[in-house]
Design a protein around this motif. Structure first.
Motif, PDB file in Angstrom:
ATOM      1  N   ALA A  86       0.820  -1.217   0.000  1.00 59.64           N
ATOM      2  CA  ALA A  86       0.000   0.000   0.000  1.00 59.64           C
ATOM      3  C   ALA A  86       0.849   1.261   0.000  1.00 59.64           C
ATOM      4  CB  ALA A  86      -0.933  -0.006   1.208  1.00 59.64           C
ATOM      5  N   ALA A  87       2.063   1.188   0.578  1.00 57.85           N
ATOM      6  CA  ALA A  87       2.920   2.363   0.715  1.00 57.85           C
ATOM      7  C   ALA A  87       3.834   2.592  -0.479  1.00 57.85           C
ATOM      8  CB  ALA A  87       3.775   2.245   1.987  1.00 57.85           C
ATOM      9  N   ALA A  88       3.943   1.621  -1.375  1.00 58.10           N
ATOM     10  CA  ALA A  88       4.815   1.747  -2.546  1.00 58.10           C
ATOM     11  C   ALA A  88       4.092   2.493  -3.662  1.00 58.10           C
ATOM     12  CB  ALA A  88       5.254   0.374  -3.025  1.00 58.10           C
ATOM     13  N   PRO A  89       4.827   3.262  -4.465  1.00 51.59           N
ATOM     14  CA  PRO A  89       4.188   4.050  -5.522  1.00 51.59           C
ATOM     15  C   PRO A  89       3.727   3.192  -6.692  1.00 51.59           C
ATOM     16  CG  PRO A  89       6.562   4.238  -5.681  1.00 51.59           C
ATOM     17  CD  PRO A  89       6.288   3.448  -4.436  1.00 51.59           C
ATOM     18  N   ASN A  90       2.754   3.691  -7.409  1.00 52.60           N
ATOM     19  CA  ASN A  90       2.313   3.074  -8.663  1.00 52.60           C
ATOM     20  C   ASN A  90       2.828   3.839  -9.871  1.00 52.60           C
ATOM     21  OD1 ASN A  90       0.516   0.715  -8.113  1.00 52.60           O
ATOM     22  ND2 ASN A  90      -0.482   2.219  -6.804  1.00 52.60           N
ATOM     23  N   VAL A  91       3.067   5.143  -9.689  1.00 52.88           N
ATOM     24  CA  VAL A  91       3.600   5.977 -10.758  1.00 52.88           C
ATOM     25  C   VAL A  91       5.127   5.920 -10.705  1.00 52.88           C
ATOM     26  CG1 VAL A  91       3.790   8.340 -11.650  1.00 52.88           C
ATOM     27  CG2 VAL A  91       1.596   7.485 -10.784  1.00 52.88           C
ATOM     28  N   SER A  92       5.752   5.789 -11.846  1.00 52.43           N
ATOM     29  CA  SER A  92       7.210   5.758 -11.920  1.00 52.43           C
ATOM     30  C   SER A  92       7.763   7.163 -11.692  1.00 52.43           C
ATOM     31  CB  SER A  92       7.651   5.230 -13.292  1.00 52.43           C
ATOM     32  OG  SER A  92       9.037   5.006 -13.326  1.00 52.43           O
ATOM     33  N   LEU A  93       8.869   7.248 -10.944  1.00 52.68           N
ATOM     34  CA  LEU A  93       9.450   8.542 -10.561  1.00 52.68           C
ATOM     35  C   LEU A  93      10.894   8.660 -11.011  1.00 52.68           C
ATOM     36  CD1 LEU A  93       8.263   8.687  -6.827  1.00 52.68           C
ATOM     37  CD2 LEU A  93       7.064   9.600  -8.817  1.00 52.68           C
ATOM     38  N   LEU A  94      11.346   9.899 -11.187  1.00 46.60           N
ATOM     39  CA  LEU A  94      12.760  10.210 -11.378  1.00 46.60           C
ATOM     40  C   LEU A  94      13.103  11.386 -10.484  1.00 46.60           C
ATOM     41  CD1 LEU A  94      14.851  10.315 -14.618  1.00 46.60           C
ATOM     42  CD2 LEU A  94      15.104  12.096 -12.896  1.00 46.60           C
ATOM     43  N   ASP A  95      14.056  11.173  -9.576  1.00 46.66           N
ATOM     44  CA  ASP A  95      14.523  12.212  -8.656  1.00 46.66           C
ATOM     45  C   ASP A  95      15.798  12.809  -9.240  1.00 46.66           C
ATOM     46  OD1 ASP A  95      15.574  13.738  -6.588  1.00 46.66           O
ATOM     47  OD2 ASP A  95      14.961  12.334  -5.035  1.00 46.66           O
ATOM     48  N   ASP A  96      15.706  14.028  -9.738  1.00 48.84           N
ATOM     49  CA  ASP A  96      16.834  14.620 -10.459  1.00 48.84           C
ATOM     50  C   ASP A  96      18.027  14.895  -9.547  1.00 48.84           C
ATOM     51  OD1 ASP A  96      17.684  15.810 -13.113  1.00 48.84           O
ATOM     52  OD2 ASP A  96      18.013  17.526 -11.796  1.00 48.84           O
ATOM     53  N   ALA A  97      17.787  15.228  -8.283  1.00 49.75           N
ATOM     54  CA  ALA A  97      18.893  15.561  -7.382  1.00 49.75           C
ATOM     55  C   ALA A  97      19.755  14.346  -7.078  1.00 49.75           C
ATOM     56  CB  ALA A  97      18.343  16.162  -6.095  1.00 49.75           C
ATOM     57  N   THR A  98      19.127  13.207  -6.892  1.00 45.13           N
ATOM     58  CA  THR A  98      19.864  11.992  -6.548  1.00 45.13           C
ATOM     59  C   THR A  98      20.148  11.107  -7.758  1.00 45.13           C
ATOM     60  OG1 THR A  98      17.798  10.811  -6.091  1.00 45.13           O
ATOM     61  CG2 THR A  98      18.851  11.957  -4.249  1.00 45.13           C
ATOM     62  N   LYS A  99      19.555  11.462  -8.916  1.00 44.72           N
ATOM     63  CA  LYS A  99      19.693  10.679 -10.148  1.00 44.72           C
ATOM     64  C   LYS A  99      19.200   9.239  -9.957  1.00 44.72           C
ATOM     65  CE  LYS A  99      21.602  14.250 -12.015  1.00 44.72           C
ATOM     66  NZ  LYS A  99      20.763  15.148 -12.830  1.00 44.72           N
ATOM     67  N   LEU A 100      18.099   9.099  -9.211  1.00 48.90           N
ATOM     68  CA  LEU A 100      17.499   7.801  -8.981  1.00 48.90           C
ATOM     69  C   LEU A 100      16.120   7.730  -9.625  1.00 48.90           C
ATOM     70  CD1 LEU A 100      18.378   7.108  -5.225  1.00 48.90           C
ATOM     71  CD2 LEU A 100      19.572   6.304  -7.264  1.00 48.90           C
ATOM     72  N   VAL A 101      15.761   6.541 -10.090  1.00 53.48           N
ATOM     73  CA  VAL A 101      14.431   6.305 -10.643  1.00 53.48           C
ATOM     74  C   VAL A 101      13.806   5.144  -9.887  1.00 53.48           C
ATOM     75  CG1 VAL A 101      15.233   7.064 -12.907  1.00 53.48           C
ATOM     76  CG2 VAL A 101      15.104   4.616 -12.412  1.00 53.48           C
ATOM     77  N   CYS A 102      12.463   5.068  -9.943  1.00 51.13           N
ATOM     78  CA  CYS A 102      11.794   3.925  -9.335  1.00 51.13           C
ATOM     79  C   CYS A 102      10.606   3.521 -10.184  1.00 51.13           C
ATOM     80  CB  CYS A 102      11.365   4.223  -7.901  1.00 51.13           C
ATOM     81  SG  CYS A 102       9.943   5.326  -7.753  1.00 51.13           S
ATOM     82  N   SER A 103      10.266   2.244 -10.111  1.00 50.28           N
ATOM     83  CA  SER A 103       9.130   1.708 -10.850  1.00 50.28           C
ATOM     84  C   SER A 103       8.494   0.586 -10.044  1.00 50.28           C
ATOM     85  CB  SER A 103       9.564   1.157 -12.214  1.00 50.28           C
ATOM     86  OG  SER A 103      10.108   2.173 -13.030  1.00 50.28           O
ATOM     87  N   ARG A 104       7.181   0.531 -10.091  1.00 44.72           N
ATOM     88  CA  ARG A 104       6.436  -0.558  -9.452  1.00 44.72           C
ATOM     89  C   ARG A 104       6.316  -1.703 -10.453  1.00 44.72           C
ATOM     90  NH1 ARG A 104       2.626  -0.413  -5.247  1.00 44.72           N
ATOM     91  NH2 ARG A 104       2.015  -2.548  -4.715  1.00 44.72           N
ATOM     92  N   LEU A 105       6.707  -2.884 -10.037  1.00 45.16           N
ATOM     93  CA  LEU A 105       6.667  -4.063 -10.903  1.00 45.16           C
ATOM     94  C   LEU A 105       5.669  -5.057 -10.324  1.00 45.16           C
ATOM     95  CD1 LEU A 105      10.517  -4.478 -11.542  1.00 45.16           C
ATOM     96  CD2 LEU A 105       8.846  -3.207 -12.913  1.00 45.16           C
ATOM     97  N   GLY A 106       4.438  -4.958 -10.767  1.00 46.09           N
ATOM     98  CA  GLY A 106       3.400  -5.832 -10.253  1.00 46.09           C
ATOM     99  C   GLY A 106       3.015  -5.458  -8.832  1.00 46.09           C
ATOM    100  N   GLU A 107       2.350  -6.388  -8.145  1.00 46.85           N
ATOM    101  CA  GLU A 107       1.877  -6.123  -6.790  1.00 46.85           C
ATOM    102  C   GLU A 107       2.987  -6.184  -5.755  1.00 46.85           C
ATOM    103  OE1 GLU A 107      -1.123  -5.312  -5.284  1.00 46.85           O
ATOM    104  OE2 GLU A 107      -1.633  -4.748  -7.339  1.00 46.85           O
ATOM    105  N   ASP A 108       3.985  -7.048  -5.990  1.00 47.28           N
ATOM    106  CA  ASP A 108       4.898  -7.377  -4.894  1.00 47.28           C
ATOM    107  C   ASP A 108       6.359  -7.028  -5.137  1.00 47.28           C
ATOM    108  OD1 ASP A 108       5.383  -9.236  -6.834  1.00 47.28           O
ATOM    109  OD2 ASP A 108       5.100 -10.997  -5.570  1.00 47.28           O
ATOM    110  N   ARG A 109       6.641  -6.154  -6.120  1.00 45.93           N
ATOM    111  CA  ARG A 109       8.028  -5.722  -6.326  1.00 45.93           C
ATOM    112  C   ARG A 109       8.078  -4.222  -6.619  1.00 45.93           C
ATOM    113  NH1 ARG A 109      10.774  -8.260 -10.996  1.00 45.93           N
ATOM    114  NH2 ARG A 109       8.694  -8.226 -11.912  1.00 45.93           N
ATOM    115  N   PHE A 110       9.183  -3.621  -6.192  1.00 46.69           N
ATOM    116  CA  PHE A 110       9.402  -2.186  -6.341  1.00 46.69           C
ATOM    117  C   PHE A 110      10.887  -2.006  -6.680  1.00 46.69           C
ATOM    118  CE2 PHE A 110      10.158   1.820  -3.611  1.00 46.69           C
ATOM    119  CZ  PHE A 110       9.938   2.677  -4.669  1.00 46.69           C
TER     120      PHE A 110
END
Length: 423
Positions: free
Chosen positions: A288-312
């Motif tokens: 419930a706490a993990a994002p569904n929208v993919s993000l890019l943090d420009d300051a840290t140069k990190l990206v994130c993506s939700r992969l199905g229900e049980d992976r981030f």
């Protein structure tokens, strides 16, 4: 039927094999690992991100790189130990700074063109790869970063990609789980995310159904090409096996420089290490706490993506350290800290770390086109946008091979080719 050898079984090799098979070629794919997509295409950030088309050839990158050079947890890290390859690469990188604007626009055009191919292939072949078509949100903590991104958005628009500025309130409406204070963001609704490994292995199976011969555990030791074809020698079962093909396409990622040297070509691809963590969402609270929208943090140069229900998946950083594949704890720690800061409700008790080498050219433009010999072709050097660009560059190189071997180009390939200057 014309025979084509493809060197490399990552995302570019598999998409190229598929595109050539669809055009009626007899294709053999040679991969040194036991399976497809076991190196850079294994656990990347999961983004299909035309909005990340900005090339790195900018004076600001040089300044940041020098400032971060002695910080082990910096987003960009350069091992100061010199090598001719590294020095020549950086010299060409600096020489490409005047082309920053044009190359960013060209990359955006190519990324937009790639979408129609990738999605249509996935639909046609029934490939499930945890696709989320919910856009990508770039987040900024200060005004300087936000306003610089606005200038990048203008270049992306020239490449056919709309991206809109959003307020902190709009950011939380787009992704309610995001914690922290932000100046603003830029949101690209047309971007998406998914699992590159699932997509690549699924497309490899589809290519096999089209007649592509997938040969794994094949380490290429020698190649020779002339006007009539190409000879490829692989090490197999302790001995050498040599085969003759009508043409060869090098899609070998960071090994492309060595492969090109065998064929008398220069392809200045440098291995730029990136790290990722796959956070396993083992409990309902983390899911419930993990994002569904993919993000890019420009300051840290990190990206994130939700992969199905049980992976981030969280990925990023750039490390210039040759072919070193070590997974360093001090480079993984910033990724874990970022999760704890931005998504404090996500448990990081069960995390899988990974590191891969991005094949990067000095101007960050992929090498797509012919070699010196008329039977040699390249589709490599996609850097941090390998998955994003792969379907378009596969279409381009397949049309190039088709034309070189005596058949006319289709209109689709001609339109796509306009997005990229041929190498």
């Amino acid at each position: 039927m014309k025979t084509i050898a493809i060197i490399g079984g990552g995302i570019t090799g598999v998409t190229t094999a598929y595109a050539l098979a669809k055009r009626g070629f007899k294709v053999t794919l040679l991969e040194r690992h036991r399976y497809a997509a076991m190196e850079t295409s294994f656990a990347n950030g999961g983004q299909l991100s035309a909005s990340n088309a900005e090339v790195w050839n900018h004076s600001g990158t040089i300044v940041k790189g020098l400032k971060w050079m002695l910080k082990n947890d910096a987003p960009l890290l350069v091992n100061p130990k010199p090598s001719w390859h590294k020095l020549s690469w950086f010299a060409e990188f600096i020489a490409a700074i005047p082309h920053y604007r044009d190359n960013t626009i060209a990359t955006a055009k190519l990324a937009v063109a790639a979408r129609q191919h990738l999605f249509s292939w996935a639909d046609e072949e029934g490939i499930d790869f945890d696709l989320k078509r919910e856009g990508i949100l770039h987040i900024y903590r200060n005004r300087e970063g936000f306003e610089r991104a606005a200038e990048v958005s203008k270049l992306l628009a020239l490449g056919g990609l709309p991206r809109r500025a959003v307020t902190p309130e709009e950011m939380r409406a787009i992704e309610p789980t995001l914690a922290g204070q932000y100046y603003g963001g830029h949101y690209t609704e047309s971007d998406s995310s998914g699992d590159i490994h699932k997509f690549t292995t699924g497309l490899a199976q589809a290519a096999q159904r089209l007649g592509v011969e997938l040969r794994f555990g094949q380490r290429v030791t020698a190649m020779h090409a002339d006007a009539t074809g190409a000879t490829v020698t692989v090490e197999q079962d302790g001995g050498d096996d040599t085969s003759r093909y009508d043409a060869v396409v090098v899609c070998a990622g960071t090994a492309s420089r060595a492969m090109a040297s065998m064929l008398g070509d220069h392809v200045n691809v440098y291995p730029v290490k990136g790290y990722s963590i796959t956070v396993h969402l083992d409990d309902a609270a983390s899911q419930a706490a993990a994002p569904n929208v993919s993000l890019l943090d420009d300051a840290t140069k990190l990206v994130c993506s939700r992969l199905g229900e049980d992976r981030f998946r969280v990925a990023g950083t750039a490390e210039f350290n040759g072919f070193n594949r070590d997974i360093r704890a001090d480079r993984i720690a910033p990724l874990l800290n970022w999760v704890q800061q931005c998504f404090p409700g996500v448990s990081t008790r069960n995390v899988t770390p990974w590191a891969g080498l991005r094949p990067m050219t000095p101007d960050l433009m992929p090498r797509v086109g012919r070699g010196k010999a008329p039977t040699v072709f390249y589709n490599t050097g996609h850097g941090h946008l390998g998955w994003t660009l792969s379907a378009a560059t596969a279409d381009i190189i397949a049309e190039t091979v088709l034309s070189a071997l005596g058949a006319p180009c289709s209109n689709v390939g001609q339109r796509t080719a306009q997005a990229l200057k041929m190498a």
